[in-house]
Scaffold this motif. Structure first.
Motif, short mmCIF file in Angstrom:
data_model
loop_
_atom_site.label_atom_id
_atom_site.label_comp_id
_atom_site.label_asym_id
_atom_site.label_seq_id
_atom_site.Cartn_x
_atom_site.Cartn_y
_atom_site.Cartn_z
N ILE A 177 -13.52 18.07 5.94
CA ILE A 177 -12.83 16.96 6.62
C ILE A 177 -12.70 15.74 5.70
N GLU A 178 -13.73 15.47 4.89
CA GLU A 178 -13.68 14.29 4.00
C GLU A 178 -12.48 14.37 3.05
N ARG A 179 -12.10 15.59 2.69
CA ARG A 179 -11.00 15.82 1.75
C ARG A 179 -9.65 15.43 2.38
N PHE A 180 -9.65 15.19 3.69
CA PHE A 180 -8.42 14.80 4.39
C PHE A 180 -8.44 13.34 4.84
N VAL A 181 -9.63 12.80 5.08
CA VAL A 181 -9.68 11.46 5.69
C VAL A 181 -10.47 10.44 4.87
N GLY A 182 -10.99 10.84 3.70
CA GLY A 182 -11.62 9.87 2.80
C GLY A 182 -10.56 8.89 2.30
N ARG A 183 -11.00 7.72 1.92
CA ARG A 183 -10.10 6.64 1.52
C ARG A 183 -9.00 7.10 0.55
N ASP A 184 -9.41 7.73 -0.56
CA ASP A 184 -8.44 8.10 -1.59
C ASP A 184 -7.43 9.13 -1.09
N TYR A 185 -7.87 9.96 -0.15
CA TYR A 185 -6.97 11.01 0.35
C TYR A 185 -5.95 10.43 1.33
N ILE A 186 -6.35 9.38 2.03
CA ILE A 186 -5.39 8.70 2.92
C ILE A 186 -4.32 8.02 2.05
N GLY A 197 10.41 10.40 -1.24
CA GLY A 197 11.59 9.65 -0.79
C GLY A 197 11.51 9.07 0.62
N LYS A 198 10.30 9.07 1.21
CA LYS A 198 10.15 8.46 2.54
C LYS A 198 10.47 6.96 2.47
N LYS A 199 11.26 6.49 3.42
CA LYS A 199 11.53 5.05 3.52
C LYS A 199 10.35 4.41 4.26
N THR A 200 9.67 3.49 3.60
CA THR A 200 8.50 2.89 4.25
C THR A 200 8.23 1.48 3.74
N LYS A 201 7.72 0.65 4.63
CA LYS A 201 7.37 -0.73 4.25
C LYS A 201 6.15 -0.77 3.32
N ILE A 202 5.42 0.35 3.25
CA ILE A 202 4.26 0.40 2.36
C ILE A 202 4.72 0.07 0.93
N TYR A 203 5.86 0.63 0.56
CA TYR A 203 6.42 0.44 -0.79
C TYR A 203 6.72 -1.04 -1.05
N GLU A 204 7.33 -1.69 -0.08
CA GLU A 204 7.66 -3.13 -0.23
C GLU A 204 6.38 -3.97 -0.30
N LEU A 205 5.39 -3.61 0.51
CA LEU A 205 4.16 -4.42 0.58
C LEU A 205 3.40 -4.45 -0.75
N VAL A 206 3.57 -3.41 -1.58
CA VAL A 206 2.89 -3.41 -2.89
C VAL A 206 3.89 -3.67 -4.02
N ASN A 207 5.09 -4.15 -3.65
CA ASN A 207 6.15 -4.42 -4.64
C ASN A 207 6.38 -3.24 -5.59
N GLY A 208 6.32 -2.04 -5.04
CA GLY A 208 6.64 -0.86 -5.83
C GLY A 208 5.50 -0.35 -6.71
N ASP A 209 4.34 -1.06 -6.70
CA ASP A 209 3.21 -0.62 -7.53
C ASP A 209 2.29 0.29 -6.68
N LEU A 210 2.48 1.59 -6.80
CA LEU A 210 1.80 2.54 -5.92
C LEU A 210 0.28 2.52 -6.10
N ASP A 211 -0.19 2.08 -7.27
CA ASP A 211 -1.64 1.99 -7.50
C ASP A 211 -2.30 0.94 -6.61
N LYS A 212 -1.47 0.05 -6.06
CA LYS A 212 -2.04 -1.04 -5.23
C LYS A 212 -2.18 -0.65 -3.76
N ILE A 213 -1.75 0.56 -3.41
CA ILE A 213 -1.83 0.95 -2.00
C ILE A 213 -3.28 1.17 -1.58
N THR A 214 -3.65 0.58 -0.44
CA THR A 214 -4.98 0.79 0.14
C THR A 214 -4.77 1.17 1.62
N PRO A 215 -5.82 1.62 2.29
CA PRO A 215 -5.68 1.88 3.72
C PRO A 215 -5.19 0.63 4.48
#
Ligand SMILES: [Zn+2]
Length: 312
Positions: A177-186, A197-215
């Motif tokens: 289960i941890e492999r599906f719901v641990g922080r890094d896997y989320i 290619g999913k359209k999502t506000k997540i992308y805008e919130l990190v200004n396109g820097d995917l390394d900055k995505i957090t839960p």
């Protein structure tokens, strides 16, 4: 009023406090663990300093919540963030040093006990507590006692497999289960979706820097009405609900308590977990179940470690 020292041992900080038998903190402070020095003597000295800070002559004892598996004698094994920690007998070391009763327990088992005594599990007959963060830890209290394995602390809920053909987990098993719901896997789900290619506000919130995505980014996007972010939380909730449906069939708990940073995702996560359990677990065994957030807050680790001393 009885008092105990509570020590919450983490990979980065040791949190220490003097706690009374009602779960009130009289004083507290945190100390760097210095785990990066990879020297157990240095870490032990840091813990001793933290105990000395909270120590009083009239305490009942010292409770220590530590990462890893703890056996009946207080020996710690396999603490992932403390590589120098394997096979160390913390109980013996601190009993000799401080001449007080010492109880050493796995950190999330400790939190489960604290939630039972002072938090969201008060009065529960059978409760399961998980903390959701980098990993998924769990503890169970049944009939007023912390559930342990045969010789070792066990109750490694994060390493219950939910997919026998699933991805490999760092524990060596497959589809935990941890492999599906641990922080890094989320976070990985969000990155994968954006790359596909999913359209999502997540992308805008990190200004396109995917390394900055957090839960938290995913939660922020969800709160802005983002459907992809919603689908991530629903999927995480279904994974957890599926796992809990097995535990509900096994134990028939009256309360499931969810804490840790990821639980901040809030209602969408809790509602999906509860709905999935009610759909999948045996009806009679899940009928009276409550799924609730943890009640102890930021000092849960200190209060719960002190509470270890107030076990029967
Ligand atoms: Zn695992």
């Amino acid at each position: 009023m009885k008092k105990a020292v509570g020590i919450d041992l983490g990979g980065t900080y040791i949190k220490a406090g003097l706690v009374d038998e009602n779960g009130k903190i009289i004083k507290k402070q945190q100390f760097p663990t210095l785990a990066e020095k990879n020297d157990r003597e240095i870490v032990l000295t840091q813990i001793e300093k933290s105990i000395e800070f909270a120590f009083e002559d009239n305490i009942e004892g010292i409770g220590v919540g530590t990462p890893g598996v703890v056996d009946d004698e207080g020996i710690v094994y396999e603490a992932p963030n403390l590589p120098c920690w394997d096979k160390i007998n913390l109980k013996k070391i601190f009993e000799e040093k401080f001449k007080k009763k010492v109880v050493v327990e796995n950190d999330v088992n400790t939190i489960a006990w604290g939630e039972y005594l002072f938090g969201a599990g008060k009065g529960s007959k059978t409760m399961i507590c998980i903390t959701l963060g980098t990993g998924l830890g769990g503890g169970i209290v049944k009939d007023g006692k912390l559930l342990r394995g045969g010789k070792y602390s066990a109750v490694e809920i994060g390493h219950i497999p939910i997919d026998y053909k699933g991805p490999k987990c760092k524990c060596g098993n497959i589809g935990c289960i941890e492999r599906f719901v641990g922080r890094d896997y989320i976070v990985e789900r969000a990155i994968k979706g954006i790359r596909e290619g999913k359209k999502t506000k997540i992308y805008e919130l990190v200004n396109g820097d995917l390394d900055k995505i957090t839960p938290k980014t995913i939660s922020d996007a969800y709160n802005l009405g983002d459907e992809f972010a919603e689908s991530i939380w629903i999927d995480v909730g279904i994974c957890l609900g599926a796992m809990f449906s097995g535990l509900v069939n096994l134990l028939n708990p009256d309360t499931i308590i969810i804490g840790g940073g990821i639980s901040q995702a809030g209602k969408i996560l809790f509602d999906t977990i509860e709905k999935t359990i009610k759909e999948r677990a045996m009806k009679i065994l899940s009928r009276d179940l409550k799924v609730v957030p943890a009640g102890l807050g930021i000092d849960a680790g200190i209060v719960s470690a002190g509470a270890l001393i107030f076990q029967e």
